[in-house]
Design a protein around this motif. Structure first.
Motif, PDB file in Angstrom:
ATOM      1  N   ILE A  23       8.320   7.502   3.683  1.00 53.18           N
ATOM      2  CA  ILE A  23       7.548   6.538   4.472  1.00 53.18           C
ATOM      3  C   ILE A  23       7.737   5.132   3.896  1.00 53.18           C
ATOM      4  N   TYR A  24       7.630   5.028   2.578  1.00 50.10           N
ATOM      5  CA  TYR A  24       7.812   3.722   1.928  1.00 50.10           C
ATOM      6  C   TYR A  24       9.220   3.186   2.171  1.00 50.10           C
ATOM      7  N   ARG A  25      10.218   4.016   2.005  1.00 47.67           N
ATOM      8  CA  ARG A  25      11.606   3.573   2.176  1.00 47.67           C
ATOM      9  C   ARG A  25      11.882   3.128   3.603  1.00 47.67           C
ATOM     10  N   LYS A  26      11.399   3.891   4.582  1.00 55.60           N
ATOM     11  CA  LYS A  26      11.765   3.648   5.981  1.00 55.60           C
ATOM     12  C   LYS A  26      10.889   2.616   6.677  1.00 55.60           C
ATOM     13  N   GLU A  27       9.658   2.432   6.165  1.00 56.96           N
ATOM     14  CA  GLU A  27       8.737   1.542   6.860  1.00 56.96           C
ATOM     15  C   GLU A  27       8.447   0.239   6.113  1.00 56.96           C
ATOM     16  N   GLY A  57       0.799  -1.221   0.000  1.00 47.94           N
ATOM     17  CA  GLY A  57       0.000   0.000   0.000  1.00 47.94           C
ATOM     18  C   GLY A  57       0.831   1.270   0.000  1.00 47.94           C
ATOM     19  N   GLU A  58       1.795   1.344   0.917  1.00 44.95           N
ATOM     20  CA  GLU A  58       2.647   2.538   1.002  1.00 44.95           C
ATOM     21  C   GLU A  58       3.462   2.723  -0.285  1.00 44.95           C
ATOM     22  N   ARG A  59       3.912   1.604  -0.842  1.00 46.85           N
ATOM     23  CA  ARG A  59       4.655   1.684  -2.106  1.00 46.85           C
ATOM     24  C   ARG A  59       3.778   2.248  -3.212  1.00 46.85           C
ATOM     25  N   PHE A  96      11.535   1.471  -6.256  1.00 47.82           N
ATOM     26  CA  PHE A  96      10.274   0.744  -6.084  1.00 47.82           C
ATOM     27  C   PHE A  96      10.461  -0.729  -6.442  1.00 47.82           C
ATOM     28  N   LEU A  97      10.200  -1.593  -5.452  1.00 51.22           N
ATOM     29  CA  LEU A  97      10.459  -3.030  -5.616  1.00 51.22           C
ATOM     30  C   LEU A  97       9.182  -3.839  -5.435  1.00 51.22           C
ATOM     31  N   ASN A  98       9.140  -5.020  -6.067  1.00 50.36           N
ATOM     32  CA  ASN A  98       8.025  -5.933  -5.815  1.00 50.36           C
ATOM     33  C   ASN A  98       8.321  -6.724  -4.536  1.00 50.36           C
ATOM     34  N   ARG A  99       7.403  -7.594  -4.165  1.00 49.64           N
ATOM     35  CA  ARG A  99       7.554  -8.287  -2.876  1.00 49.64           C
ATOM     36  C   ARG A  99       8.719  -9.267  -2.873  1.00 49.64           C
ATOM     37  N   ARG A 100       9.255  -9.581  -4.063  1.00 47.49           N
ATOM     38  CA  ARG A 100      10.418 -10.473  -4.143  1.00 47.49           C
ATOM     39  C   ARG A 100      11.728  -9.700  -4.149  1.00 47.49           C
ATOM     40  N   GLY A 101      11.642  -8.386  -3.968  1.00 44.19           N
ATOM     41  CA  GLY A 101      12.847  -7.578  -3.888  1.00 44.19           C
ATOM     42  C   GLY A 101      13.480  -7.270  -5.230  1.00 44.19           C
ATOM     43  N   ARG A 102      12.664  -7.268  -6.275  1.00 46.24           N
ATOM     44  CA  ARG A 102      13.159  -6.970  -7.621  1.00 46.24           C
ATOM     45  C   ARG A 102      12.395  -5.784  -8.206  1.00 46.24           C
TER      46      ARG A 102
END
Length: 298
Positions: A191-195, A132-134, A211-217
């Motif tokens: 907020i996205y970066r820190k949280e 959401g924050e992303r 901006f990354l997906n949930r797999r860190g890519r």
């Protein structure tokens, strides 16, 4: 000269001499490949150096049977570029498409969202979910900085110059520009970066990707399209929108609020002011208001 060799040389020219992006080069090559397929289907033995205007007119006539005027114009423009290259390299003395006119097409005005619609989309992002924050930070950046979706997903942490209130954007043809960023936009990115981002298992090679997906890519263009489409559906927005709609809205709202067209051109990264001028046609009501307000003979 064979078509295959000509296409390889042409592709290198578009990349090295004109500095075009991969997708643009691919589209130019595809225009010529359509012609090659036509020659093969009709067993026409002509090379890039010998093909005549008459054969090209026959090809365009066949294309016109299945494609709309805008697509026809796109192919003709691509072929003109190819044969201009052939002339430039002294493979030909003439461009056989010089006297062939493109079909008349109306100027397609970009779709835009109102400020209320943009606020509604962003307010309906589910912040209880990890992404959401992303997503909020991404849409704020699309709208707040007028980025293309490819520029958004390619944004690096090292491109953020928050103390100077700018971000560095890499656009078409790897051309870079600096775009102003607002305090509210910086707030949501931070907020996205820190949280959120710090808790991801970031894959090797993507440590600097913002901006990354949930797999860190890195996110794909398709994923950003899906996010926007799902949000529009969620709020019952009956408009055919995409990430690019936020860019159009950015430019339109700046113009409506009195921004200089040259400044908008620089922020969007348009090489030509004529590309930016399309926004002059979006809201004629606003232009009438400007005339009535500022012209001495009102």
């Amino acid at each position: 000269m064979e078509w295959k060799n000509a296409l390889i040389d042409y592709g290198n020219y578009l990349k090295l001499e004109r500095g075009l992006a991969h997708n643009s080069i691919k589209n130019y090559i595809m225009d010529v490949e359509k012609l090659i397929a036509f020659l093969s289907d009709y067993q026409i033995k002509e090379s890039p150096t010998t093909i005549s205007k008459d054969i090209l007119q026959q090809f365009i006539y066949e294309v016109a049977k299945v494609l709309n005027p805008r697509s026809q114009a796109r192919i003709i423009s691509g072929l003109k570029s190819f044969f201009n290259y052939m002339v430039f390299e002294d493979y030909r003395q003439d461009n056989p498409l010089d006297l062939i006119e493109s079909p008349k097409i109306g100027r397609k005005l970009p779709d835009t969202l109102s400020e209320a619609e943009i606020n509604n989309l962003i307010e309906n992002i589910d912040l209880s979910k990890p992404e959401g924050e992303r997503n909020r930070a991404m849409l704020e950046t699309l709208y707040g900085c007028g980025l293309r979706v490819s520029e958004l997903i390619g944004l690096k942490i090292s491109d953020l110059f928050f103390e100077e209130d700018f971000i560095k954007v890499t656009g078409k043809g790897d051309k870079q520009r600096f775009v102003p960023i607002s305090d509210i936009n910086k707030k949501y990115i931070n907020i996205y970066r820190k949280e959120v981002r710090i808790h991801l298992n970031i894959q090797k090679g993507f440590e600097d990707t913002l901006f990354l997906n949930r797999r860190g890519r890195q996110l794909t263009r398709a994923m950003v399209f899906t996010i926007v489409k799902n949000l529009a559906e969620k709020i019952g927005l009956h408009k055919n929108i995409s990430p690019h709609t936020f860019r159009h809205s950015f430019a339109t709202h700046l113009l409506e609020n009195g921004a200089d067209l040259r400044a908008i051109q620089q922020m969007l990264g348009h090489e030509s002011i004529t590309t930016t001028e399309v926004y002059m046609h979006v809201d004629r009501t606003h232009l009438a208001e400007v005339l009535n307000k500022f012209h001495p003979r009102k």
